[in-house]
Motif scaffolding. Structure first.
Motif, PDB file in Angstrom:
ATOM      1  N   PRO A  49       0.825  -1.211   0.000  1.00 43.33           N
ATOM      2  CA  PRO A  49       0.000   0.000   0.000  1.00 43.33           C
ATOM      3  C   PRO A  49       0.861   1.263   0.000  1.00 43.33           C
ATOM      4  O   PRO A  49       1.614   1.531   0.921  1.00 43.33           O
ATOM      5  CB  PRO A  49      -0.800  -0.130   1.301  1.00 43.33           C
ATOM      6  N   GLY A  50       0.769   2.009  -1.104  1.00 41.90           N
ATOM      7  CA  GLY A  50       1.478   3.277  -1.192  1.00 41.90           C
ATOM      8  C   GLY A  50       2.961   3.154  -1.484  1.00 41.90           C
ATOM      9  O   GLY A  50       3.674   4.161  -1.489  1.00 41.90           O
ATOM     10  N   ASP A  51       3.463   1.949  -1.767  1.00 36.87           N
ATOM     11  CA  ASP A  51       4.904   1.795  -1.965  1.00 36.87           C
ATOM     12  C   ASP A  51       5.178   0.499  -2.713  1.00 36.87           C
ATOM     13  O   ASP A  51       4.287  -0.311  -2.943  1.00 36.87           O
ATOM     14  CB  ASP A  51       5.624   1.780  -0.611  1.00 36.87           C
ATOM     15  N   ARG A  52       6.447   0.342  -3.123  1.00 38.06           N
ATOM     16  CA  ARG A  52       6.903  -0.906  -3.715  1.00 38.06           C
ATOM     17  C   ARG A  52       8.230  -1.281  -3.072  1.00 38.06           C
ATOM     18  O   ARG A  52       9.066  -0.424  -2.811  1.00 38.06           O
ATOM     19  CB  ARG A  52       7.100  -0.771  -5.231  1.00 38.06           C
ATOM     20  N   LEU A  53       8.383  -2.566  -2.813  1.00 32.24           N
ATOM     21  CA  LEU A  53       9.619  -3.078  -2.241  1.00 32.24           C
ATOM     22  C   LEU A  53      10.298  -3.945  -3.287  1.00 32.24           C
ATOM     23  O   LEU A  53       9.637  -4.730  -3.960  1.00 32.24           O
ATOM     24  CB  LEU A  53       9.330  -3.891  -0.977  1.00 32.24           C
ATOM     25  N   ALA A  54      11.605  -3.813  -3.418  1.00 33.23           N
ATOM     26  CA  ALA A  54      12.324  -4.565  -4.440  1.00 33.23           C
ATOM     27  C   ALA A  54      13.627  -5.101  -3.877  1.00 33.23           C
ATOM     28  O   ALA A  54      14.248  -4.494  -3.000  1.00 33.23           O
ATOM     29  CB  ALA A  54      12.596  -3.684  -5.662  1.00 33.23           C
ATOM     30  N   VAL A  55      14.036  -6.262  -4.401  1.00 31.69           N
ATOM     31  CA  VAL A  55      15.327  -6.849  -4.055  1.00 31.69           C
ATOM     32  C   VAL A  55      15.877  -7.489  -5.321  1.00 31.69           C
ATOM     33  O   VAL A  55      15.120  -8.032  -6.134  1.00 31.69           O
ATOM     34  CB  VAL A  55      15.195  -7.892  -2.919  1.00 31.69           C
ATOM     35  N   SER A  56      17.193  -7.396  -5.520  1.00 30.81           N
ATOM     36  CA  SER A  56      17.828  -7.937  -6.718  1.00 30.81           C
ATOM     37  C   SER A  56      19.019  -8.800  -6.336  1.00 30.81           C
ATOM     38  O   SER A  56      19.675  -8.551  -5.321  1.00 30.81           O
ATOM     39  CB  SER A  56      18.310  -6.797  -7.640  1.00 30.81           C
ATOM     40  N   THR A  57      19.298  -9.795  -7.155  1.00 32.11           N
ATOM     41  CA  THR A  57      20.523 -10.555  -6.968  1.00 32.11           C
ATOM     42  C   THR A  57      21.705  -9.643  -7.301  1.00 32.11           C
ATOM     43  O   THR A  57      21.608  -8.785  -8.171  1.00 32.11           O
ATOM     44  CB  THR A  57      20.551 -11.794  -7.885  1.00 32.11           C
ATOM     45  N   PRO A  58      22.812  -9.803  -6.601  1.00 35.24           N
ATOM     46  CA  PRO A  58      23.962  -8.944  -6.865  1.00 35.24           C
ATOM     47  C   PRO A  58      24.559  -9.227  -8.237  1.00 35.24           C
ATOM     48  O   PRO A  58      24.472 -10.343  -8.745  1.00 35.24           O
ATOM     49  CB  PRO A  58      24.942  -9.308  -5.746  1.00 35.24           C
ATOM     50  N   GLY A  59      25.158  -8.190  -8.822  1.00 34.24           N
ATOM     51  CA  GLY A  59      25.785  -8.385 -10.123  1.00 34.24           C
ATOM     52  C   GLY A  59      25.487  -7.250 -11.072  1.00 34.24           C
ATOM     53  O   GLY A  59      25.044  -6.168 -10.670  1.00 34.24           O
ATOM     54  N   ALA A  60      25.692  -7.520 -12.355  1.00 31.04           N
ATOM     55  CA  ALA A  60      25.619  -6.471 -13.368  1.00 31.04           C
ATOM     56  C   ALA A  60      24.232  -5.860 -13.523  1.00 31.04           C
ATOM     57  O   ALA A  60      24.101  -4.729 -13.985  1.00 31.04           O
ATOM     58  CB  ALA A  60      26.078  -7.049 -14.717  1.00 31.04           C
ATOM     59  N   PHE A  61      23.185  -6.610 -13.125  1.00 30.00           N
ATOM     60  CA  PHE A  61      21.825  -6.151 -13.409  1.00 30.00           C
ATOM     61  C   PHE A  61      21.088  -5.606 -12.190  1.00 30.00           C
ATOM     62  O   PHE A  61      19.903  -5.287 -12.285  1.00 30.00           O
ATOM     63  CB  PHE A  61      21.020  -7.306 -14.018  1.00 30.00           C
ATOM     64  N   GLU A  62      21.754  -5.497 -11.061  1.00 28.49           N
ATOM     65  CA  GLU A  62      21.038  -5.125  -9.846  1.00 28.49           C
ATOM     66  C   GLU A  62      20.537  -3.683  -9.849  1.00 28.49           C
ATOM     67  O   GLU A  62      19.694  -3.326  -9.022  1.00 28.49           O
ATOM     68  CB  GLU A  62      21.895  -5.374  -8.603  1.00 28.49           C
ATOM     69  N   GLN A  63      21.004  -2.858 -10.773  1.00 30.63           N
ATOM     70  CA  GLN A  63      20.524  -1.477 -10.852  1.00 30.63           C
ATOM     71  C   GLN A  63      19.328  -1.326 -11.788  1.00 30.63           C
ATOM     72  O   GLN A  63      18.746  -0.237 -11.865  1.00 30.63           O
ATOM     73  CB  GLN A  63      21.656  -0.562 -11.321  1.00 30.63           C
ATOM     74  N   LEU A  64      18.945  -2.375 -12.491  1.00 35.95           N
ATOM     75  CA  LEU A  64      17.879  -2.240 -13.474  1.00 35.95           C
ATOM     76  C   LEU A  64      16.514  -2.020 -12.834  1.00 35.95           C
ATOM     77  O   LEU A  64      15.711  -1.216 -13.325  1.00 35.95           O
ATOM     78  CB  LEU A  64      17.836  -3.480 -14.380  1.00 35.95           C
TER      79      LEU A  64
END
Length: 233
Positions: A49-64
């Motif tokens: 509600p009112g936000d988004r939570l995100a997590v990425s695997t480390p590496g070249a694509f974690e900023q996408l």
């Protein structure tokens, strides 16, 4: 060819067992999906509600994924809004997301993004993004969607909504899965939730199957899958 859902959930359980238990559950689920689908990276975005939570695997694509959130465009936004998988090749020239495509190409290079909606309780709760640099994912589109939905259900289940007797059974079953797979309790509960989702069953009924050994897991099987079997009492 599509695999049996039980087999796919077995792969998820075994993959979770191999991931570093000190990492947060969403990241462990990301890494398990990377292993099962033979991607080069992944991210989970969950709508709150009112936000988004995100997590990425480390590496070249974690900023996408953070880049899409900042720009307000990209395959994750489209997959979540339209409730459908979105597959796009990011090579600096995409007309669908011109700003994101240009910036993403400079961050991660050429990559195909599979943005798959995660559904739980009849609604989209988030998106899993899978990053592929060459070839394709190791599973069919149906398998990828099933896995995405299982992960979404695993993340959003809330055992605290159960009454005390039901919660006790779920906790006992979780402890048995912990002992069988040697994984943390959060991961074990995620496995139970995923099985409940696959069977369109309640968390309590799956917990009862575990407690009565109608559903068991073992590292001792000769295949790479967890074991889902029925045993006579």
């Amino acid at each position: 060819m599509r695999v049996d859902p039980t087999e796919l959930l077995g792969l998820l359980a075994r993959s979770l067992a191999r991931v570093d238990a000190d990492r947060p559950l969403p990241l462990r689920l990301c890494e398990a999906c990377v292993e099962i689908l033979r991607a080069q990276g992944a991210a989970l975005t969950v709508a709150t509600p009112g936000d988004r939570l995100a997590v990425s695997t480390p590496g070249a694509f974690e900023q996408l994924e953070p880049l899409q959130e900042v720009l307000g465009e990209g395959p994750v936004h489209q997959a979540m809004a339209e409730d459908r998988p979105v597959v796009v090749r990011i090579d600096g020239g995409s007309n669908d997301y011109p700003v994101f495509s240009q910036l993403a190409g400079s961050v991660g290079g050429d990559v195909t993004i599979h943005a798959v909606p995660m559904r739980a309780g009849g609604r989209v709760v988030g998106v899993i993004s899978l990053y592929v640099t060459a070839g394709r994912l190791a599973r069919s589109a149906d398998d990828v969607q099933f896995l995405a939905d299982a992960v979404g259900t695993s993340l959003l289940g809330d055992v605290e909504t159960l009454d005390w007797s039901e919660r006790s059974r779920v906790h006992q079953a979780t402890g048995m899965v912990v002992a069988q797979l040697k994984i943390p309790p959060d991961d074990a509960l995620a496995v139970i939730r995923a099985h409940a989702f696959a069977r369109a069953a309640t968390l309590q009924s799956v917990a009862d199957d575990v407690l009565h050994r109608r559903l068991t897991f073992s590292h001792d099987e000769p295949t790479d899958d967890a074991t889902d079997r029925t045993e006579e009492p």
